[in-house]
Design a protein around this motif. Structure first.
Motif, PDB file in Angstrom:
ATOM      1  N   GLY A  20       0.814  -1.212   0.000  1.00 27.55           N
ATOM      2  CA  GLY A  20       0.000   0.000   0.000  1.00 27.55           C
ATOM      3  C   GLY A  20       0.845   1.257   0.000  1.00 27.55           C
ATOM      4  N   ASP A  21       1.955   1.242   0.764  1.00 24.39           N
ATOM      5  CA  ASP A  21       2.853   2.392   0.782  1.00 24.39           C
ATOM      6  C   ASP A  21       3.451   2.644  -0.601  1.00 24.39           C
ATOM      7  OD1 ASP A  21       2.332   2.488   3.468  1.00 24.39           O
ATOM      8  OD2 ASP A  21       4.190   1.494   4.070  1.00 24.39           O
ATOM      9  N   LEU A  22       3.826   1.564  -1.296  1.00 24.93           N
ATOM     10  CA  LEU A  22       4.392   1.708  -2.638  1.00 24.93           C
ATOM     11  C   LEU A  22       3.374   2.320  -3.590  1.00 24.93           C
ATOM     12  CD1 LEU A  22       6.602   1.228  -4.730  1.00 24.93           C
ATOM     13  CD2 LEU A  22       5.724  -1.109  -5.015  1.00 24.93           C
ATOM     14  N   LEU A  23       2.138   1.869  -3.509  1.00 28.27           N
ATOM     15  CA  LEU A  23       1.094   2.432  -4.359  1.00 28.27           C
ATOM     16  C   LEU A  23       0.902   3.919  -4.064  1.00 28.27           C
ATOM     17  CD1 LEU A  23      -1.153   2.051  -6.443  1.00 28.27           C
ATOM     18  CD2 LEU A  23      -2.674   1.373  -4.568  1.00 28.27           C
ATOM     19  N   PHE A  24       0.891   4.271  -2.774  1.00 34.30           N
ATOM     20  CA  PHE A  24       0.737   5.679  -2.404  1.00 34.30           C
ATOM     21  C   PHE A  24       1.899   6.520  -2.929  1.00 34.30           C
ATOM     22  CE2 PHE A  24       2.159   8.961   0.588  1.00 34.30           C
ATOM     23  CZ  PHE A  24       1.109   9.858   0.483  1.00 34.30           C
ATOM     24  N   LEU A  25       3.126   6.020  -2.799  1.00 37.16           N
ATOM     25  CA  LEU A  25       4.297   6.771  -3.247  1.00 37.16           C
ATOM     26  C   LEU A  25       4.271   6.979  -4.757  1.00 37.16           C
ATOM     27  CD1 LEU A  25       7.048   5.129  -1.007  1.00 37.16           C
ATOM     28  CD2 LEU A  25       6.134   7.455  -0.809  1.00 37.16           C
ATOM     29  N   LEU A  26       3.811   5.972  -5.493  1.00 38.21           N
ATOM     30  CA  LEU A  26       3.705   6.133  -6.946  1.00 38.21           C
ATOM     31  C   LEU A  26       2.681   7.200  -7.308  1.00 38.21           C
ATOM     32  CD1 LEU A  26       3.861   2.386  -8.092  1.00 38.21           C
ATOM     33  CD2 LEU A  26       5.667   4.118  -8.248  1.00 38.21           C
ATOM     34  N   VAL A  27       1.526   7.166  -6.634  1.00 33.87           N
ATOM     35  CA  VAL A  27       0.500   8.188  -6.886  1.00 33.87           C
ATOM     36  C   VAL A  27       1.010   9.574  -6.486  1.00 33.87           C
ATOM     37  CG1 VAL A  27      -1.811   8.966  -6.262  1.00 33.87           C
ATOM     38  CG2 VAL A  27      -1.387   6.543  -6.665  1.00 33.87           C
ATOM     39  N   ALA A  28       1.692   9.645  -5.321  1.00 32.50           N
ATOM     40  CA  ALA A  28       2.220  10.927  -4.862  1.00 32.50           C
ATOM     41  C   ALA A  28       3.272  11.469  -5.829  1.00 32.50           C
ATOM     42  CB  ALA A  28       2.816  10.780  -3.467  1.00 32.50           C
ATOM     43  N   ALA A  29       4.116  10.572  -6.365  1.00 33.45           N
ATOM     44  CA  ALA A  29       5.128  11.010  -7.320  1.00 33.45           C
ATOM     45  C   ALA A  29       4.467  11.555  -8.585  1.00 33.45           C
ATOM     46  CB  ALA A  29       6.063   9.854  -7.659  1.00 33.45           C
ATOM     47  N   GLY A  30       3.417  10.876  -9.036  1.00 31.73           N
ATOM     48  CA  GLY A  30       2.695  11.374 -10.204  1.00 31.73           C
ATOM     49  C   GLY A  30       2.039  12.714  -9.945  1.00 31.73           C
ATOM     50  N   ALA A  31       1.413  12.849  -8.768  1.00 29.51           N
ATOM     51  CA  ALA A  31       0.776  14.119  -8.422  1.00 29.51           C
ATOM     52  C   ALA A  31       1.803  15.235  -8.281  1.00 29.51           C
ATOM     53  CB  ALA A  31      -0.024  13.963  -7.134  1.00 29.51           C
ATOM     54  N   GLY A  32       2.963  14.897  -7.682  1.00 30.17           N
ATOM     55  CA  GLY A  32       4.008  15.904  -7.543  1.00 30.17           C
ATOM     56  C   GLY A  32       4.546  16.354  -8.888  1.00 30.17           C
ATOM     57  N   ALA A  33       4.705  15.402  -9.817  1.00 33.09           N
ATOM     58  CA  ALA A  33       5.167  15.771 -11.152  1.00 33.09           C
ATOM     59  C   ALA A  33       4.118  16.622 -11.870  1.00 33.09           C
ATOM     60  CB  ALA A  33       5.474  14.507 -11.963  1.00 33.09           C
ATOM     61  N   GLY A  34       2.844  16.279 -11.661  1.00 33.17           N
ATOM     62  CA  GLY A  34       1.794  17.084 -12.284  1.00 33.17           C
ATOM     63  C   GLY A  34       1.697  18.485 -11.709  1.00 33.17           C
ATOM     64  N   LEU A  37       3.495  21.384 -13.338  1.00 36.93           N
ATOM     65  CA  LEU A  37       2.849  22.058 -14.461  1.00 36.93           C
ATOM     66  C   LEU A  37       1.765  23.016 -14.012  1.00 36.93           C
ATOM     67  CD1 LEU A  37       2.494  18.949 -16.819  1.00 36.93           C
ATOM     68  CD2 LEU A  37       4.340  20.637 -16.753  1.00 36.93           C
ATOM     69  N   LEU A  38       1.333  22.893 -12.757  1.00 44.13           N
ATOM     70  CA  LEU A  38       0.283  23.754 -12.207  1.00 44.13           C
ATOM     71  C   LEU A  38       0.774  24.366 -10.901  1.00 44.13           C
ATOM     72  CD1 LEU A  38      -2.770  21.372 -12.767  1.00 44.13           C
ATOM     73  CD2 LEU A  38      -2.173  23.380 -14.131  1.00 44.13           C
ATOM     74  N   PRO A  39       1.594  25.414 -10.979  1.00 45.24           N
ATOM     75  CA  PRO A  39       2.155  26.020  -9.751  1.00 45.24           C
ATOM     76  C   PRO A  39       1.118  26.426  -8.717  1.00 45.24           C
ATOM     77  CG  PRO A  39       3.263  26.864 -11.700  1.00 45.24           C
ATOM     78  CD  PRO A  39       2.096  26.062 -12.202  1.00 45.24           C
ATOM     79  N   PRO A  40      -0.074  26.952  -9.102  1.00 43.02           N
ATOM     80  CA  PRO A  40      -1.053  27.318  -8.062  1.00 43.02           C
ATOM     81  C   PRO A  40      -1.515  26.143  -7.214  1.00 43.02           C
ATOM     82  CG  PRO A  40      -1.601  28.378 -10.141  1.00 43.02           C
ATOM     83  CD  PRO A  40      -0.527  27.375 -10.442  1.00 43.02           C
ATOM     84  N   ALA A  41      -1.476  24.932  -7.802  1.00 41.86           N
ATOM     85  CA  ALA A  41      -1.949  23.751  -7.060  1.00 41.86           C
ATOM     86  C   ALA A  41      -0.832  23.046  -6.314  1.00 41.86           C
ATOM     87  CB  ALA A  41      -2.622  22.775  -8.024  1.00 41.86           C
ATOM     88  N   ARG A  42       0.411  23.521  -6.448  1.00 44.80           N
ATOM     89  CA  ARG A  42       1.545  22.816  -5.859  1.00 44.80           C
ATOM     90  C   ARG A  42       1.431  22.727  -4.349  1.00 44.80           C
ATOM     91  NH1 ARG A  42       6.973  25.289  -7.756  1.00 44.80           N
ATOM     92  NH2 ARG A  42       5.976  24.688  -9.723  1.00 44.80           N
ATOM     93  N   ARG A  43       1.066  23.839  -3.730  1.00 41.09           N
ATOM     94  CA  ARG A  43       0.990  23.838  -2.270  1.00 41.09           C
ATOM     95  C   ARG A  43      -0.121  22.923  -1.777  1.00 41.09           C
ATOM     96  NH1 ARG A  43       0.810  29.419   1.187  1.00 41.09           N
ATOM     97  NH2 ARG A  43       2.167  28.694   2.830  1.00 41.09           N
ATOM     98  N   ARG A  44      -1.278  22.981  -2.452  1.00 38.93           N
ATOM     99  CA  ARG A  44      -2.397  22.147  -2.055  1.00 38.93           C
ATOM    100  C   ARG A  44      -2.058  20.666  -2.195  1.00 38.93           C
ATOM    101  NH1 ARG A  44      -6.654  21.321   1.126  1.00 38.93           N
ATOM    102  NH2 ARG A  44      -8.302  20.144   0.098  1.00 38.93           N
ATOM    103  N   ILE A  45      -1.410  20.294  -3.289  1.00 34.49           N
ATOM    104  CA  ILE A  45      -1.038  18.898  -3.502  1.00 34.49           C
ATOM    105  C   ILE A  45      -0.005  18.454  -2.470  1.00 34.49           C
ATOM    106  CG2 ILE A  45       0.131  17.339  -5.108  1.00 34.49           C
ATOM    107  CD1 ILE A  45      -1.215  18.847  -7.381  1.00 34.49           C
ATOM    108  N   GLY A  46       0.968  19.332  -2.165  1.00 34.59           N
ATOM    109  CA  GLY A  46       1.955  18.989  -1.140  1.00 34.59           C
ATOM    110  C   GLY A  46       1.311  18.757   0.210  1.00 34.59           C
TER     111      GLY A  46
END
Length: 376
Positions: A20-34, A37-46
């Motif tokens: 489960g941790d691996l799945l979360f880290l993969l999703v988090a890495a994808g969200a962080g990479a995305g 491309l969207l600086p206004p959403a960076r803080r919210r995603i973090g």
């Protein structure tokens, strides 16, 4: 010492949670990479990544404490990127645990094959005993490997989570020192404000009242004297009102007998702007919490009446997950400055009680002031 069976169950559960941790880290890495491309959403995603990582760390801590005997780990209080790093480090014991159980499963299959061959008479007694000795040695090594994986799991948690607790404690000490200085500055600013209110308001009114009574004492005309005394009486009433206002700014003594909702109701009656109050608190909070919320509401009401040209102010107070939340909203023109003397002083008051104050006041309105304070 933890029972071997519990260690085995704990390592097995750790394999599942590592997946489960691996799945979360993969999703988090994808969200962080995305988010790049969207600086206004960076803080919210973090914020979301650290929040969910902290939730997973809490689950891991329960597993370590309940099955692997790591009861001394500190409680998880705040979210942080260190928790994401811990989940990444946990992949190592998770992978080793999966390998150990895979070898154990292979050993079980080989044991079944050995027993079947012995029953069919394909192995002699000497060969069977030799295989039993080899299998026993391999089983002991496998069990020891599982125990070592459990010890590694606990060691990683102690290294990262304990270290994080110390870092959080150091940050807390620095925050308290900063908050203490801020509270002192806020108290000094409040004293200056009270001094101005007394000097520019009440003192001037008392001087005028003294002059009025002097004219009445020297007057010869009874009707004129009566009019002056009547005016003096009205001025005394207004002076008492101003004195009461100043006293309430120092400390709302009504909280000693009434709860926050009732006291704010008294404030609403004297407000120049209509106020609608909803106070839903099943348990009355501490006096300090009530006092800070009172000052926040009063400052918001004052700003709405003097600067925002508001026609309605709503105050909603509720309890949620160990905190008291108060939302003050007006329909005025907005433009309030959170860094101004009044609101910044309130922010320091709120921070002194481990709370937070958020002000949103775009040009054109509306203005919302949200105060959240911990409440046991």
């Amino acid at each position: 010492m933890t029972h071997p069976v519990r260690v085995g169950v704990g390592v097995g559960a750790g394999v599942l949670t590592a997946a489960g941790d691996l799945l979360f880290l993969l999703v988090a890495a994808g969200a962080g990479a995305g988010s790049a491309l969207l600086p206004p959403a960076r803080r919210r995603i973090g914020t979301l990544i650290t929040r969910y990582a902290t939730t997973l760390v809490r689950l891991e801590r329960r597993r370590l404490a309940g099955l692997l005997g790591a009861d001394e780990l500190p409680p998880i209080r705040t979210a942080g990127w260190r928790h994401v790093a811990y989940l990444a480090a946990r992949l190592l014991p998770g992978a080793l645990g999966a390998l150990a159980y895979l070898l154990l499963a292979i050993g079980a299959v080989l044991t079944w094959i050995l027993l079947s061959a012995t029953v069919r008479g394909e192995l002699s007694v000497a060969e069977f005993l030799l295989q039993v000795v080899i299998g026993t040695v391999l089983l002991m090594l496998n069990v020891q490997a599982i125990a070592s994986v459990g010890a590694l799991d606990v060691r990683i948690a102690r290294w990262l989570l304990d270290r994080g607790a110390r870092a959080a404690l150091e940050d807390r000490v620095r925050e308290l020192a900063s908050t203490r200085a801020g509270v002192i500055a806020a108290v000094d600013a409040e004293r200056q404000r009270i001094e101005r209110d007394l000097h520019d308001g009440l003192q001037q009114r008392l001087v005028a009242l003294g002059m009025l009574l002097g004219r009445a004492r020297r007057g010869r005309d009874a009707e004129r004297t009566y009019a002056l005394v009547t005016q003096a009486h009205e001025d005394v009433q207004r002076a008492l009102e101003e004195l009461r206002e100043v006293a309430w700014r120092v400390y709302p003594s009504a909280l000693e007998e009434s709860d926050l909702g009732q006291v704010l109701g008294m404030v609403a009656q004297r407000s120049a702007v209509p106020v609608r109050i909803r106070c839903d608190l099943p348990v009355r909070p501490d006096r300090q919490v009530e006092t800070v919320l009172y000052f926040v509401a009063c400052e918001a009401l004052t700003n709405a009446a003097k600067h925002a040209a508001a026609t309605l102010v709503t105050i909603d107070i509720e309890a949620a997950e160990g905190t008291v939340r108060m939302l003050v909203r007006d329909d005025g023109t907005g433009g309030a400055d959170p860094s101004g003397r009044g609101l910044s002083g309130l922010a320091r008051r709120v921070a002194a009680l481990d709370g937070r104050l958020r002000v949103e006041s775009p040009t054109g309105g509306p203005t919302t002031v949200l105060a959240e304070l911990p409440c046991g």
